[in-house]
Design an enzyme around this catalytic site. Structure first.
Site, PDB file in Angstrom:
ATOM      1  N   ARG A  59       5.905 -22.895  16.680  1.00 48.36           N
ATOM      2  CA  ARG A  59       6.298 -22.594  15.234  1.00 48.36           C
ATOM      3  C   ARG A  59       5.640 -23.318  14.117  1.00 48.36           C
ATOM      4  NH1 ARG A  59      10.251 -25.056  12.871  1.00 48.36           N
ATOM      5  NH2 ARG A  59      11.300 -25.844  14.991  1.00 48.36           N
ATOM      6  N   TYR A 113      10.935   0.541   0.462  1.00 53.99           N
ATOM      7  CA  TYR A 113      11.771   0.490   1.583  1.00 53.99           C
ATOM      8  C   TYR A 113      12.919   0.146   1.720  1.00 53.99           C
ATOM      9  CZ  TYR A 113      12.127  -0.687   6.830  1.00 53.99           C
ATOM     10  OH  TYR A 113      12.636  -0.541   7.911  1.00 53.99           O
TER      11      TYR A 113
HETATM   12  C1  LIG Z   1       8.881  -0.505   8.437  1.00 52.08           C
HETATM   13  C2  LIG Z   1       8.715  -0.870   7.212  1.00 52.08           C
HETATM   14  C3  LIG Z   1       9.110  -2.221   6.666  1.00 52.08           C
HETATM   15  C4  LIG Z   1       9.638  -3.228   7.608  1.00 52.08           C
HETATM   16  O1  LIG Z   1       8.772  -3.448   8.563  1.00 52.08           O
HETATM   17  P1  LIG Z   1       9.479  -3.938  10.122  1.00 52.08           P
HETATM   18  O2  LIG Z   1       8.295  -4.404  10.860  1.00 52.08           O
HETATM   19  O3  LIG Z   1      10.368  -2.738  10.553  1.00 52.08           O
HETATM   20  O4  LIG Z   1      10.322  -5.092   9.714  1.00 52.08           O
HETATM   21  C5  LIG Z   1       8.643  -2.576   5.454  1.00 52.08           C
HETATM   22  N1  LIG Z   1       8.017  -1.787   4.360  1.00 52.08           N
HETATM   23  C6  LIG Z   1       7.536  -0.636   4.920  1.00 52.08           C
HETATM   24  C7  LIG Z   1       6.768   0.385   4.058  1.00 52.08           C
HETATM   25  C8  LIG Z   1       8.038  -0.108   6.124  1.00 52.08           C
HETATM   26  O5  LIG Z   1       7.549   1.280   6.490  1.00 52.08           O
END
Ligand SMILES: *Cc1c(COP(=O)(O)O)cnc(C)c1O
Length: 392
Positions: A59, A113
């Site tokens: 970690r 997002y």
């Molecule tokens: C999928 C996504 C995220 C989040 O990523 P995870 O790996 O699912 O936690 C953030 N930003 C964008 C633009 C995404 O497409």
């Protein structure tokens, strides 16, 4: 910023691995041990203090595949350093929580997002951080919001799922004038299509789960930037614990070996599919920055080397038409992710904006008939044939 001496295609294959491949092994070892033994207290303490490199506890000090992945992404983004996390959301939330304090001010676009949008709408205000969300493509609105004070400017371009494009150079300059850190989610573009640090951003974030890994089999996130900023994030990761699993690090590292190659095919297939959809009578509108009639096409062409693998389209028949069309697809997969070699279809209520209520999605201007398509690397003629029969 370090100047890469090798070309991006070469960096994608090689950068960062060499120090971690014993006896010139052709792949980085996946080390599952979470700690190593030390022969004496002095050398152990040196590593624990950070005065000497070496493994301590995974970690705190990452394993070889994770270190190689961090070095590779830093090289591809033109960053001094990078820090890997357990997911894209871990990279995003850790960045915000590590850099912000109660009373701080954040300015962001409305179209981030869904998970990021949730942090801006709920989590950060709960911790006493003031967030102003602006019309995503209105640079004047960002300037006005930042004039009230801004500690962190958060960008995402192109956006999910509407594919809006932000003027990174202009907004980053305005952010710096306001004294803010400029952070950008570069998941959709990838460093093959867009290098935000060269356009003025301070930190680039990725969901490595998407195009970087590229095969929908590993979850991860990464933040790239200056040594000073990434050190803060690394320390936050040590304490808060969202570290990347070594097997996922290996899979993402292997995925990136073909990133440049894949992105060229994603870019070409997405453009061809966007043009085909635009001519289809059942389709009311196609959102893809590579189309000449996209509202920010010229801006996208000036700051991107390719327009990416994601597009969205709106069916003239609304949500009922989406419900009828999706089950008819035989090759295209209905799934809540993007950036895979497979072509994937999704709808906002089950993918990017699953965290939002329908009222919030309407307020964000996301139409009910919208379908997001993450265009894979198959032969585009097969993709078109499947969509043609599903829309017929
Ligand atoms: C999928 C996504 C995220 C989040 O990523 P995870 O790996 O699912 O936690 C953030 N930003 C964008 C633009 C995404 O497409």
């Amino acid at each position: 910023m370090t100047r890469p001496t090798l070309h991006p295609d070469t960096l994608a294959v090689r950068a960062g691995e060499d120090p971690f491949r014993p006896h010139d092994a052709l792949a980085v070892p996946v080390e599952f041990a979470i700690a190593h033994g030390y022969p004496d207290v002095a050398s152990w303490e040196q590593v624990a203090r950070g005065d000497a490199p070496g493994p301590l506890y995974s970690r705190n000090t990452a394993q070889p595949a994770t270190l190689a992945l961090e070095a590779r992404l830093a090289a591809l983004e033109g960053a001094e350093a990078a820090v890997a996390f357990s997911s894209g959301m871990a990279a995003i939330s850790s960045t915000l929580m590590a850099l912000l304090r109660p009373g701080a001010r954040v300015v962001a676009g409305k179209d981030t997002y869904g998970g990021s949008h949730y942090l801006f709408q709920h989590t950060l205000p709960h911790w006493g951080v003031q967030v102003t969300l602006c019309d995503t493509t209105d640079a004047g609105a960002f300037a006005a919001a930042m004039a009230q004070g801004c500690d962190l400017l958060y960008l995402e371009s192109p956006t999910n799922p509407m594919l809006k494009v932000q003027d990174i150079h202009r907004l980053a300059a305005a952010g710096h004038a306001a004294g803010a850190w400029v952070v950008i989610d570069n998941t959709f573009a990838t460093p093959v299509n867009q290098q935000p640090l060269a356009l003025g951003a301070d930190l680039v974030l990725h969901s490595a789960t998407k195009f970087l890994g590229g095969h929908a089999d590993a979850m991860g996130g990464i933040a790239c930037g200056s040594r000073a900023l990434t050190d803060q994030l690394r320390h936050y990761r040590e304490i808060h614990g969202a570290c990347l699993d070594p097997m996922s690090a290996f899979l993402i590292l292997r995925g990136i070996k073909t990133l440049a190659l894949r992105m060229r095919q994603h870019n070409a297939n997405a453009l061809a599919l966007a043009q085909w959809l635009q001519a289809h009578p059942a389709v009311a509108r196609v959102n893809y920055p590579g189309l000449p009639d996209h509202p920010q096409h010229a801006l996208a062409a000036s700051q991107m080397q390719g327009f990416g693998g994601v597009l969205s389209f709106e069916l003239a028949g609304g949500f009922a038409a989406v419900q009828a069309m999706l089950p008819r697809c035989q090759l295209l997969i209905r799934a809540a992710t993007l950036g895979s070699v497979d072509t994937l279809l999704g709808i906002p209520s089950t993918t990017s904006h699953v965290e939002c209520s329908e009222a919030e999605r309407v307020a964000l201007g996301i139409p009910g008939g919208l379908v997001r398509c993450s265009v894979g690397i198959e032969d585009v003629r097969d993709l078109i044939a499947d969509l043609a029969q599903a829309l017929a």
